[in-house]
Scaffold this active site. Structure first.
Site, short mmCIF file in Angstrom:
data_model
loop_
_atom_site.label_atom_id
_atom_site.label_comp_id
_atom_site.label_asym_id
_atom_site.label_seq_id
_atom_site.Cartn_x
_atom_site.Cartn_y
_atom_site.Cartn_z
N ASP A 5 77.05 28.00 -78.38
CA ASP A 5 76.63 28.91 -79.46
C ASP A 5 77.06 30.32 -79.06
OD1 ASP A 5 75.15 30.64 -81.09
OD2 ASP A 5 73.30 30.32 -79.96
N ILE A 6 78.08 30.85 -79.76
CA ILE A 6 78.59 32.18 -79.42
C ILE A 6 78.00 33.20 -80.38
CG2 ILE A 6 80.64 33.56 -78.90
CD1 ILE A 6 82.22 30.90 -78.76
N ASN A 8 76.35 37.49 -80.95
CA ASN A 8 76.84 38.86 -80.82
C ASN A 8 76.89 39.34 -79.38
OD1 ASN A 8 77.14 39.50 -83.66
ND2 ASN A 8 74.92 39.29 -83.76
N TYR A 67 73.90 32.15 -101.19
CA TYR A 67 74.06 33.32 -100.32
C TYR A 67 75.54 33.44 -99.95
CZ TYR A 67 72.58 36.45 -96.43
OH TYR A 67 72.38 37.48 -95.56
N ASP A 73 76.10 30.40 -87.82
CA ASP A 73 74.98 29.91 -87.02
C ASP A 73 73.75 29.69 -87.90
OD1 ASP A 73 74.81 32.64 -87.44
OD2 ASP A 73 74.11 33.12 -85.40
N ARG A 74 73.54 30.62 -88.86
CA ARG A 74 72.40 30.46 -89.79
C ARG A 74 72.61 29.22 -90.66
NH1 ARG A 74 71.89 36.16 -92.72
NH2 ARG A 74 70.05 35.30 -93.76
N ASP A 88 65.42 33.12 -86.50
CA ASP A 88 66.22 33.10 -85.27
C ASP A 88 66.20 34.52 -84.69
OD1 ASP A 88 67.96 32.73 -83.20
OD2 ASP A 88 69.61 31.95 -84.41
N THR A 142 50.93 56.01 -79.12
CA THR A 142 52.35 55.90 -79.51
C THR A 142 52.95 54.55 -79.14
OG1 THR A 142 52.54 58.29 -79.24
CG2 THR A 142 54.59 57.07 -79.40
#
Lengths: 203, 203
Positions: A5-6, A8, A67, A73-74, A88, A142
């Site tokens: 799985d490649i 980003n 879409y 991958d999605r 994911d 914060t």
């Protein structure tokens, strides 16, 4: 069979037992292995296009969807589910809605590291390690205000779909912690890939 | 009376009629004017500390709160409201919850520009102008998926408080567009400042 799985920020391999990471340069080591892969990384295309034994799974995934330009991958991941919110959580967090085997649409949220960078780009005063709070607990300093800002809006939207939630990806465990009825499995994408590979006899 | 709101990305002035912007260097022009101000910008402190006629409003704002380190602009703004969700959409988006005159807490979300940068830092494929969708409409391409990711989770959380919503700040109009019952006024902070100045006879 070796699955890859490649994404980003690098590549993950799965041999049926173990998962391990490689940099893009590290892909060269697997040049002569039989590997079935999905790839969303433009730079990786140039590297793997000459690997004769590598098989791209994406064109074999079947997903009914309107879409345009859904990441491969999605597409592969969603095709594994019939109904639910599929999350994911990697360098980006993708959220997709499946209903009766159809992909209704989805969206992209920055990953937790990218959100952290977004805060620090606004002001040094926001360069704090986010403190994540349980749902319904409002922030009182914060670090909590940033932790709440990173996660709570996203969790609110995910819950609002009133569907079973399936989570995968490196930051998935953090999300899982705050979504009581969600199912987390770091192998969902590899399971989806394996299912396609076996059905289509790809490797 | 001149009011000045110094934020992370510059200063805004209000003379009772007009609002205008100045850079931090531009503050020098007002050195000898009587100015009541709030300031969250660390770099601006060094510039204005020697302006003898400038009065910091923040110490005069009264707000019951257990939040540690609440930005002085948020403190002043919230003190203007008794009940509601108070949203200030600038370079960061702050969301604060007021109930029966008490500040219950709040959180910080990156501003729309900072969110856009967060996406582009993940992948070139996410460097798209976000397309904002009406609520309940799920995204069907990358520009919509980013637009949805930027706004919809935040809107979901804001609505979940089931309170009247009051919005101010430069990006406030975009949020207002998707929150049907919210009230938007770009002058809320200046109105809050003016109210304190008059009550405490500061200028």
């Amino acid at each position: 069979m070796l699955l890859c799985d490649i994404g980003n920020s690098g590549a993950k391999f799965f041999d049926g037992v173990r998962v391990w990471k490689e940099s893009l340069l590290g892909l060269e080591k697997y040049r002569n292995r039989q590997v079935c892969y999905v790839n969303v990384n433009l730079r990786a295309h140039a590297i793997i296009k000459n690997f004769a034994k590598w098989v791209d799974i994406a064109p074999h995934a079947e997903l009914e969807s309107d879409y345009e330009g859904l990441g491969v991958d999605r597409k592969v991941l969603c095709s594994y589910f019939t109904d639910g919110v599929i999350v994911d959580a990697g360098s980006a967090i993708t959220v997709d809605i499946m209903e009766q085997g159809k992909h209704l649409g989805g969206y992209i949220y920055p990953g937790i590291k990218a959100m952290h960078k977004a805060y620090t780009s606004i002001s040094k005063a926001l360069d704090k390690e986010p403190e994540f709070l349980p749902p319904k607990k409002i922030a009182r300093n914060t670090a909590q205000a940033i932790g709440y800002g990173v996660l709570a809006p996203l969790l609110c939207d995910i819950k609002s779909w009133n569907k079973r939630v399936y989570i995968t990806g490196g930051s998935g465990k953090i999300l899982r912690h705050f979504l009581r009825n969600a199912t987390y499995d770091r192998l969902y994408l590899f399971k989806a890939m394996k299912s396609i590979v076996q059905r289509k006899k790809l490797c």
